[in-house]
Motif scaffolding. Structure first.
Motif, PDB file in Angstrom:
ATOM      1  N   ASP A   1      43.873  13.484 -27.657  1.00 62.71           N
ATOM      2  CA  ASP A   1      43.700  13.873 -26.248  1.00 62.71           C
ATOM      3  C   ASP A   1      43.649  15.376 -25.995  1.00 62.71           C
TER       4      ASP A   1
ATOM      5  N   HIS B   1      41.644  18.499 -25.034  1.00 65.54           N
ATOM      6  CA  HIS B   1      40.422  18.546 -24.244  1.00 65.54           C
ATOM      7  C   HIS B   1      39.222  18.919 -25.108  1.00 65.54           C
TER       8      HIS B   1
ATOM      9  N   MET C   1      51.180  11.529 -21.833  1.00 62.44           N
ATOM     10  CA  MET C   1      50.140  10.561 -22.198  1.00 62.44           C
ATOM     11  C   MET C   1      48.807  10.844 -21.509  1.00 62.44           C
ATOM     12  N   THR C   2      48.751  11.937 -20.752  1.00 61.04           N
ATOM     13  CA  THR C   2      47.527  12.274 -20.016  1.00 61.04           C
ATOM     14  C   THR C   2      46.360  12.549 -20.966  1.00 61.04           C
ATOM     15  N   GLY C   3      45.188  12.143 -20.535  1.00 65.23           N
ATOM     16  CA  GLY C   3      43.988  12.344 -21.337  1.00 65.23           C
ATOM     17  C   GLY C   3      43.238  13.607 -20.943  1.00 65.23           C
ATOM     18  N   GLN C   4      41.926  13.521 -20.958  1.00 63.37           N
ATOM     19  CA  GLN C   4      41.055  14.683 -20.793  1.00 63.37           C
ATOM     20  C   GLN C   4      41.180  15.358 -19.423  1.00 63.37           C
ATOM     21  N   ASP C   5      41.680  14.640 -18.428  1.00 62.55           N
ATOM     22  CA  ASP C   5      41.753  15.208 -17.076  1.00 62.55           C
ATOM     23  C   ASP C   5      42.894  16.210 -16.916  1.00 62.55           C
TER      24      ASP C   5
END
Ligand code: GTP
Ligand code: GTP
Ligand code: K
Ligand code: MG
Ligand code: MG
Lengths: 323, 278
Positions: A42, A44, A250-254
């Motif tokens: 994850d 970016h 746990m946040t992804g690309q955003d």
């Protein structure tokens, strides 16, 4: 399921080991593996690309090509570069032990004002409780102020946590609570009220001799101008010494978009990464560090009040790489 | 994309868009290879072709028939709601309850998050605002016992639907995953066929870890569908594509705000369009 970078490198290097020399092309090829590992963790997209460029330059300069164990050499370069990006290795004393640095700067005279911010559900309220415990242990008197007037039972949640810390955490500090539950309203009806609550909390904190005032705020989307404006107003009203962004690990690309927007509005002083007790690789940490530029102060590693740790760059670097 | 001739560079650009939407490296590479193959066979020659192809591929992941709620043939329909901490379970329950009520159904709620501070109070506020009742237990008590009582009450009161709120839990916490299995089994004993739906709430900002969430929650509680929350932000929620690819789980609802009205049925074409909006 997620590939492990060391394994991947072994694979690439095994392929290469039959050849007499390792070429620049070979190193470039193995960088694709690095890129993939970062994306799976994850990190970016653009951060991963830029990172690989940097490492490539470094690797070719460091003469990986002539090294006895090019695979190991590459892993080391990638790892060290990640640590650098995450804020650098901690300072060591003469015996190689990390030197304790207080992650929080306290002002004299108090209260030191800390404001939490972040997206919905990231862990702000829980982290307020954990920080209060962390400070109580260090002898500080802390006031928790409930400036989320929107989410149902947010005020009660913080009050319960404040009581729990006061009763359960050892330490000479005292934990106090400021809440105005009667000011709560349905979504959209309480915008701006947080400013008044924050002002009164600050008065009360001064009167009661709190060393630290921690403001919990409502979760909000970075694309919601009205609520982002409210947060700026709270900040202008009480002038926090520290503003933290609380981010779910746990946040992804955003992560890049929300961190950018919060930083632009508030000039953040630090980041708390929560839910690190999951199996996320946590690449968002790298992205956020790069955007915010300020250190990651703490990581949350559980729901309980003592599940807060100081941040270590090298541990997270290894985890991002799946090592 | 639209209006350009397809090139190796443009294909790479498509892969980048997919990864930035969180579909994951594996899924993105597979989709990229399909486009590449179509290009080599001269079936896909322009950016517009590629976009249309991609759209149709992604939409085909989510057929019509598995987006509905399955109701019990007789007796209460039980909907169990689970997910990791802060995903949006309790708020999503308010939304599901509101839409069930709007369809004329009677609803009972079960407050099985006996752990988190003020979790019961949060659900109670929603139940007050929505005019439905809640069965609750003691703070720190056994959530399966609350679920059992709630199932009992649902049958006794003859409600149409019982919606069960559970505590947030990470899929890596084995004892809490076993507790979820127990909640599921307990309601199944009381009401045959229950739970009729097990909804996993996934936050649209979730990265690659969402695949593991879906995998392990499914093992513990036979997830039947996903509620994709917080799609009103700038996150694209592409992880549901990777989850569909790996586990074949359908998306049933999307959450687009914090009030009970902020829910929509999952609509693949508009979801896919929104994934690629600049
Ligand atoms: N496992 C784990 N759970 C956490 C951690 N930090 C917070 N949580 C949980 O995450 C959920 C959300 O936490 P909150 O503190 O309510 O989040 P918030 O940001 O205040 O939420 P809003 O006020 O609604 O925006 C709760 O279930 C917490 O117990 C952590 O480090 N690990
Ligand atoms: N913008 C937005 N916010 C949402 C949405 N769904 C939930 N939220 C917010 O997310 C936060 C967490 O929601 P909860 O419903 O408490 O989440 P939960 O999964 O029950 O949390 P725990 O029980 O602590 O694990 C709250 O501030 C909600 O208002 C959504 O679709 N859009
Ligand atoms: K989240
Ligand atoms: Mg909160
Ligand atoms: Mg909840």
């Amino acid at each position: 399921m997620l590939g492990n970078l060391s394994e991947k490198f072994e694979g690439v290097m095994r392929k290469l080991s039959g050849q007499a020399t390792i070429s620049e092309g070979n190193v470039r090829e193995s960088m694709d593996e690095v890129r993939e590992a970062l994306l799976e963790a994850d990190v970016h997209y653009e951060v991963a690309e830029a990172f690989c460029e940097t490492v490539l330059t470094e690797a070719l300069g460091e003469s990986v090509l002539k090294s006895v164990e090019p695979g190991q050499q590459m892993i080391k370069i990638v790892h060290d570069e990640l640590v650098k990006l995450l804020g650098g290795e901690e300072a060591m004393d003469d015996e190689g032990r990390p030197i304790e640095r207080e992650p929080i700067m306290y002002v004299q005279p108090g209260p030191t004002i800390i404001m939490m911010s972040g997206l919905q559900g990231s862990g702000k309220t829980t982290t307020c409780g954990k920080l209060a415990g962390y400070m109580k242990k260090r002898g500080k008197n802390v006031m928790l102020a409930a400036c989320d007037l929107q989410r149902p039972a947010a005020v009660t949640q913080l009050e319960v946590l404040a009581n729990q810390v006061e009763q359960e955490v050892e330490g000479s500090g005292k934990v106090m609570f400021h809440g105005e539950p009667e000011k709560c309203a349905e979504y959209g009806q309480a915008v701006g009220v947080a400013v008044q609550v924050a002002n009164r909390a600050l008065e009360s904190a001064k009167l009661q001799g709190a060393d630290v005032l921690i403001l919990d705020t409502a979760g909000r989307l970075h694309v919601n101008d009205e609520l982002m404006g409210e947060l700026r107003q709270v900040s202008n009203a009480v002038n926090p010494h520290q503003i933290y962004l609380v981010i779910d690990a746990m946040t992804g690309q955003d992560a890049v978009n929300s961190a950018k927007a919060f930083h632009a509005q508030l000039e953040l002083d630090g980041v708390v990464l929560t839910k690190f007790d999951s199996d996320t690789r946590g690449g968002a940490a790298l992205t956020v560090k790069k955007i915010v530029g300020e250190p990651i102060k703490f990581i949350g590693v559980g729901e309980k009040l003592d599940a807060l740790e100081e941040f270590h760059a090298s541990r997270i670097a290894s985890r991002i790489l799946g090592m | 994309l639209v209006g350009k001739a397809l090139s190796a560079e443009l294909i790479r650009e498509i892969e980048k868009l997919l990864i930035q939407a969180d579909v994951g490296v594996k899924t993105a590479i597979e989709l990229r290879k399909d486009i590449q193959a179509g290009w080599e066979r001269s079936e896909i020659t322009t950016g517009t072709d590629a976009w249309e192809f991609l759209k149709s591929q992604l939409i085909a992941y989510f057929p019509d028939e598995d987006r509905q709620i399955h109701f019990a043939e007789s007796g209460p329909t039980v909907i169990l709601v689970a997910g990791i901490n802060g995903a949006g379970k309790t708020t999503s329950i308010a939304k599901i309850t509101k839409s069930l009520r709007d369809e004329g159904k009677t609803v009972l709620l079960a407050a099985c998050d006996t752990f988190r501070a003020a979790a019961v109070e949060q659900l109670e506020i929603w139940s007050d605002r929505l005019g439905v009742e809640v069965v609750k237990g003691k703070q720190g008590g056994d959530p399966a016992a609350v679920a059992f009582d709630a199932a009992d009450a649902a049958v006794a009161r003859g409600v149409d639907c019982l919606v069960i709120d559970t505590a947030g839990r990470l899929h890596t916490q084995e004892h809490l995953m076993r507790q979820l299995t127990k909640i599921k089994n307990v309601v199944g004993k009381k009401i045959p066929g229950a739970p009729h739906e097990t909804i996993l709430v996934i936050d649209a900002t979730t990265g690659q870890n969402g695949i593991n969430q879906a995998k392990i929650f499914t093992q513990a509680s036979d997830v039947s569908g996903i509620f994709l929350s917080k799609l009103d932000g700038s996150a694209r929620g592409g992880i549901v594509i990777a989850i569909r690819e790996e586990l074949n789980l359908p998306v049933k609802f999307i959450g687009v705000g914090e009030t009970p009205d902020d829910v929509q049925p999952f609509d693949p074409p508009s979801f896919v369009e929104a994934m690629f909006v600049e």
